[in-house]
Design a protein around this motif. Sequence first.
Motif, PDB file in Angstrom:
ATOM      1  N   MET A  71       4.929   2.383   2.135  1.00  0.00           N
ATOM      2  CA  MET A  71       4.344   2.895   0.905  1.00  0.00           C
ATOM      3  C   MET A  71       4.433   4.418   0.919  1.00  0.00           C
ATOM      4  SD  MET A  71       0.489   2.347  -0.639  1.00  0.00           S
ATOM      5  CE  MET A  71       0.516   0.597  -0.255  1.00  0.00           C
ATOM      6  N   THR A  72       5.049   5.001  -0.101  1.00  0.00           N
ATOM      7  CA  THR A  72       5.207   6.451  -0.147  1.00  0.00           C
ATOM      8  C   THR A  72       3.885   7.125  -0.497  1.00  0.00           C
ATOM      9  OG1 THR A  72       5.749   6.510  -2.498  1.00  0.00           O
ATOM     10  CG2 THR A  72       7.577   6.145  -0.963  1.00  0.00           C
ATOM     11  N   GLY A  73       3.817   8.419  -0.213  1.00  0.00           N
ATOM     12  CA  GLY A  73       2.622   9.166  -0.575  1.00  0.00           C
ATOM     13  C   GLY A  73       2.406   9.189  -2.079  1.00  0.00           C
ATOM     14  N   ASN A  74       3.491   9.304  -2.837  1.00  0.00           N
ATOM     15  CA  ASN A  74       3.354   9.288  -4.296  1.00  0.00           C
ATOM     16  C   ASN A  74       2.787   7.967  -4.786  1.00  0.00           C
ATOM     17  OD1 ASN A  74       4.332  11.880  -4.654  1.00  0.00           O
ATOM     18  ND2 ASN A  74       6.453  11.222  -4.894  1.00  0.00           N
ATOM     19  N   GLU A  75       3.180   6.863  -4.150  1.00  0.00           N
ATOM     20  CA  GLU A  75       2.668   5.558  -4.562  1.00  0.00           C
ATOM     21  C   GLU A  75       1.179   5.429  -4.242  1.00  0.00           C
ATOM     22  OE1 GLU A  75       3.562   0.762  -3.960  1.00  0.00           O
ATOM     23  OE2 GLU A  75       4.955   2.247  -3.135  1.00  0.00           O
ATOM     24  N   ILE A  76       0.758   5.973  -3.097  1.00  0.00           N
ATOM     25  CA  ILE A  76      -0.672   5.946  -2.756  1.00  0.00           C
ATOM     26  C   ILE A  76      -1.468   6.694  -3.823  1.00  0.00           C
ATOM     27  CG2 ILE A  76      -2.410   6.725  -1.089  1.00  0.00           C
ATOM     28  CD1 ILE A  76      -0.235   6.425   1.082  1.00  0.00           C
ATOM     29  N   ARG A  77      -0.954   7.858  -4.215  1.00  0.00           N
ATOM     30  CA  ARG A  77      -1.632   8.657  -5.235  1.00  0.00           C
ATOM     31  C   ARG A  77      -1.773   7.865  -6.538  1.00  0.00           C
ATOM     32  NH1 ARG A  77       2.007  12.234  -5.927  1.00  0.00           N
ATOM     33  NH2 ARG A  77       1.454  13.819  -4.376  1.00  0.00           N
ATOM     34  N   LYS A  78      -0.670   7.236  -6.972  1.00  0.00           N
ATOM     35  CA  LYS A  78      -0.696   6.477  -8.222  1.00  0.00           C
ATOM     36  C   LYS A  78      -1.636   5.283  -8.124  1.00  0.00           C
ATOM     37  CE  LYS A  78       3.997   7.763  -9.590  1.00  0.00           C
ATOM     38  NZ  LYS A  78       5.407   7.288  -9.763  1.00  0.00           N
ATOM     39  N   ARG A  79      -1.612   4.588  -6.999  1.00  0.00           N
ATOM     40  CA  ARG A  79      -2.485   3.420  -6.836  1.00  0.00           C
ATOM     41  C   ARG A  79      -3.957   3.813  -6.890  1.00  0.00           C
ATOM     42  NH1 ARG A  79      -0.382  -1.292  -2.776  1.00  0.00           N
ATOM     43  NH2 ARG A  79       1.783  -1.426  -3.501  1.00  0.00           N
ATOM     44  N   PHE A  80      -4.271   4.954  -6.285  1.00  0.00           N
ATOM     45  CA  PHE A  80      -5.667   5.420  -6.292  1.00  0.00           C
ATOM     46  C   PHE A  80      -6.144   5.665  -7.719  1.00  0.00           C
ATOM     47  CE2 PHE A  80      -8.851   8.811  -6.222  1.00  0.00           C
ATOM     48  CZ  PHE A  80      -9.762   8.307  -5.306  1.00  0.00           C
ATOM     49  N   VAL A  81      -5.350   6.388  -8.486  1.00  0.00           N
ATOM     50  CA  VAL A  81      -5.743   6.690  -9.858  1.00  0.00           C
ATOM     51  C   VAL A  81      -5.855   5.415 -10.675  1.00  0.00           C
ATOM     52  CG1 VAL A  81      -5.010   7.833 -11.995  1.00  0.00           C
ATOM     53  CG2 VAL A  81      -4.796   9.030  -9.805  1.00  0.00           C
ATOM     54  N   ALA A  90      -1.882   8.996   3.834  1.00  0.00           N
ATOM     55  CA  ALA A  90      -0.467   8.659   3.921  1.00  0.00           C
ATOM     56  C   ALA A  90      -0.036   8.468   5.373  1.00  0.00           C
ATOM     57  CB  ALA A  90       0.368   9.756   3.266  1.00  0.00           C
ATOM     58  N   ALA A  91      -0.546   9.297   6.278  1.00  0.00           N
ATOM     59  CA  ALA A  91      -0.194   9.160   7.694  1.00  0.00           C
ATOM     60  C   ALA A  91      -0.631   7.797   8.227  1.00  0.00           C
ATOM     61  CB  ALA A  91      -0.837  10.287   8.503  1.00  0.00           C
ATOM     62  N   VAL A  92      -1.846   7.390   7.879  1.00  0.00           N
ATOM     63  CA  VAL A  92      -2.349   6.101   8.353  1.00  0.00           C
ATOM     64  C   VAL A  92      -1.517   4.964   7.772  1.00  0.00           C
ATOM     65  CG1 VAL A  92      -4.301   4.516   8.178  1.00  0.00           C
ATOM     66  CG2 VAL A  92      -4.700   6.905   8.782  1.00  0.00           C
ATOM     67  N   VAL A  93      -1.295   4.989   6.465  1.00  0.00           N
ATOM     68  CA  VAL A  93      -0.562   3.906   5.804  1.00  0.00           C
ATOM     69  C   VAL A  93       0.871   3.834   6.301  1.00  0.00           C
ATOM     70  CG1 VAL A  93       0.304   3.113   3.573  1.00  0.00           C
ATOM     71  CG2 VAL A  93      -2.036   3.952   3.759  1.00  0.00           C
ATOM     72  N   GLN A  94       1.487   4.982   6.568  1.00  0.00           N
ATOM     73  CA  GLN A  94       2.882   5.004   7.006  1.00  0.00           C
ATOM     74  C   GLN A  94       3.043   4.873   8.516  1.00  0.00           C
ATOM     75  OE1 GLN A  94       4.595   8.551   5.210  1.00  0.00           O
ATOM     76  NE2 GLN A  94       3.943   7.934   3.151  1.00  0.00           N
ATOM     77  N   GLY A  95       1.912   4.645   9.221  1.00  0.00           N
ATOM     78  CA  GLY A  95       1.973   4.411  10.663  1.00  0.00           C
ATOM     79  C   GLY A  95       2.289   5.650  11.469  1.00  0.00           C
ATOM     80  N   LYS A  96       1.898   6.819  10.974  1.00  0.00           N
ATOM     81  CA  LYS A  96       2.154   8.075  11.670  1.00  0.00           C
ATOM     82  C   LYS A  96       0.843   8.633  12.221  1.00  0.00           C
ATOM     83  CE  LYS A  96       6.358   7.862   9.985  1.00  0.00           C
ATOM     84  NZ  LYS A  96       7.514   7.457  10.838  1.00  0.00           N
ATOM     85  N   THR A  97       0.918   9.272  13.373  1.00  0.00           N
ATOM     86  CA  THR A  97      -0.287   9.884  13.946  1.00  0.00           C
ATOM     87  C   THR A  97      -0.458  11.334  13.505  1.00  0.00           C
ATOM     88  OG1 THR A  97       0.949  10.468  15.933  1.00  0.00           O
ATOM     89  CG2 THR A  97      -0.270   8.380  15.965  1.00  0.00           C
ATOM     90  N   SER A  98       0.557  11.883  12.872  1.00  0.00           N
ATOM     91  CA  SER A  98       0.480  13.257  12.380  1.00  0.00           C
ATOM     92  C   SER A  98       0.821  13.273  10.907  1.00  0.00           C
ATOM     93  CB  SER A  98       1.453  14.164  13.144  1.00  0.00           C
ATOM     94  OG  SER A  98       1.569  15.433  12.516  1.00  0.00           O
TER      95      SER A  98
END
Length: 879
Positions: A1-11, A234-242
């Motif tokens: 899930m891209t960061g842009n998609e997270i933003r859109k889903r939240f709104v 976005a880091a959590v959703v994309q499986g990144k620690t940073s």
Amino acid sequence: MTGNEIRKRFVTFFQERDHRHLPSASLIPGNDPTLLFTNAGMVPFKSLFLGEERRDYRRAVTVQKCVRAGGKHNDLENVGRTARHHTFFEMLGNFSFGDYFKTGAIPMAWEFVTRELGLPPERLLVTVYAEDDEAYDIWRQTVGLPAEKVIRIPTSDNFWSMGETGPCGPCSEIFYDYGPEIPGGPPGSENQDGDRFVEIWNLVFMQYDRDAAGNLAPLPNPCIDTGAGLERMAAVVQGKTSNFDTDFFQPLIRAAARQCGLRFEDCDESRRVSLRVIADHLRATGFLIADGVLPSNEGRGYVLRRIMRRAMRHGRLLGLERPFMHELVESLVSTMGETYPELIGQQETVVRVVENEERRFATTLGSGLKLLEEALAGLQPGAVLDGKAVFTLYDTYGFPVDLTADIARDRGIALDQEGFERHMAEQKARARAAWVGSGEERVAGLYHEMREACGATEFLGYGTETAQGVVQALVVDGVRVSRLEAGTEGRVIVNQTPFYGESGGQVGDSGTLTTPTGAVFRVGDCQKPLADLFVHHGRLEQGFLAEGDPVILVVDPVRRGRIRMHHSATHLLHRALRLTLGEHIKQAGSLVGPERLRFDFSHFQALTPEELERVEGAVNQAIWANVVQQTRVMTPDEAVAEGAMALFGEKYGEAVRVVRIGDSMELCGGTHVARSGDIGLLRIVAEGAVAAGVRRIEGVCGPVARESYQRDGQTLKRAAGLLRIAPGQVVEGIERLLNRQKELEKELGKARSAMSGNLVDDLLARVREVVGIPLLVERLEGVESKGLRELLDRLKDRMGSGVVLLGVPAEGRVSLIAGVTQDLTGRVKAGDLIRFVSSRVGGKGGGRSDMAQGGGTRPEALNDALNAVPAWIRDQVGH
């Protein structure tokens, strides 16, 4: 899930739950003078939380641009070194203003992170304030979390306050667990500062009002303030620690690496830190400039300069000696321009401002780094860098203090901050050191009370310049009174008014308020401390004025007419500038008054005379077209969709006035002419720079323009009279005068040279020997100080060997010059001699061993000073 998609889903998630989606506010806070930047999602709603304002919605969802890089909230030094510190970030927020509370907010938060984002519940845990049993029970009973997943925190970490007093309340946070392979413990534990558990959601339950004694009283309408960092999520959703490994940053990091000729995968940690700093600071730079901040040495502009120069320094660490940041702006726009169209609209502006700052800093960066290296060379880890060196780097080389600290910290060296501050104080410090806030003035509580008690002021001034009204309130020296007496200065609030209150760059109206009983209140200004409250400032000239009195309000029609001309001309000027210079032109400020207009706009070089002529001509063509001014009321979205120009960062209500004059169409609440021809004429009288990347045009219209031309015409006639020629021949007459002046100056130079030759002969006759050294010491009258150097050289040449000292008194000062021929500089130094004589005439001087200059303020002491020279010569050569 891209960061842009997270933003859109939240709104979308909160829109579906009856939340009003509001666009991000500007990074420049409009309603809080205590903040440099908007640093949290709740900032645009502060007046709602404080109960100072009401709006037509009780639920809202936003994705707010934020910057934390100055003042109390300053994450600058940690950026690039940690996984989650940023200067610019996006804050997801859902808000309730007296609508739903904990029972609504907590389940919605849980539903979004688990269902919409798909985060596994077993990876999540939550915190509540230790005394907040209500929130604890909702997590346990409604959401169904086991007891070990709900941690009670007794500290202020889980209790939020807006200030020492006022709205406050407990918090509840959602944390994500990266797993045991990442160091760190759960919140509340000794190892809570590790990276294993990361906060992704913070619910603030504003339910109390704290008084000065610290007592908490329940608020009648508790509110919800949610903050969730999009980059962390976005880091959590994309499986990144940073956060830097997410799709928000990787395109920028890799673009920066390509600039350096590097592959990110091949970089060691120090290079990765630099790439992360550049990517983060590029985001902050782009968004701040797009919102109207420009690099400067104070306030917000200074913070921007610090951010930019820190990124430039890290580019240099990566081997980039040339300007590079401006070339990365395109990557930023590609990554975030779809969500934030102001980046697209301001892309050219951002590029030019960044490149200009890069080139400016490049001229001093190398020299500054060399000086810093020299200062650090002899210091061991744990030592302190001298405050004077820090100040010199700041003052001479443009090194922000935290940039110097950044470089020193890499070697384990601290800064002498007190010493730096002392040197700053000695030079009266930069304006930023005294910064105490900016943005719109904080609205006095008295006017809020009046607005609640009296209601809004109805503005009638679009259709009339006279009206009847009733006095609602009177204010003297900040205190509400019931009556004004003759001779008193005060402020009057009326239920309706034709007076325009200063706003949008247009000054307030002036005129009179009169009563049937004979009172006359002279209005000098009209202000709007609140959006719909008009306050008339002035003086009661006769009679008395009391609350409830009927009044007749009359605006000064001549002054209002001139203001209208200048305001409408400003719109036409804006349009003409965009047509002439390009679509990058954006308004950066304006002032519209009865005597002139002032228009600030984004542009990066001075306008040529030809461009100014084309702009002025385009405006006057639009004026003489005599088109009808049309005003329509619509929503901001409708207005922009139709092509109206809106000021980015300006606050607009649900309905806006759109003013159209020919091809110009702008959102505007000001007063305007009925037809463009009413302006008569525009004359541009000045063009210049206001700040980096911002130009200013000043102009006059109508009768004021005619008066301006008349003054110039009269001046031209006077000049022609002095030259005894026709006005049309003034230029040729002045050219003849200048040519004659040059001829006379040449003749004068020849005469002075001849006189100088005679003077040299006279002076050489006065040379005497002191301890075997030819010495000439003379006081000269009527000799211009600027000719002393030539006279000295001629004397030395003629003497061949010797020491010369000349002193010239004039207009309360003394000019001194000393010369020593090369064969004697080992025995007598001209610099030492000039310092000796200068000190005796109340001054100082210095120079080389063969030539030096000085002066003083005591011409009466010159003779004694000159008489002391032979003895000084004897002392110098040891006799």
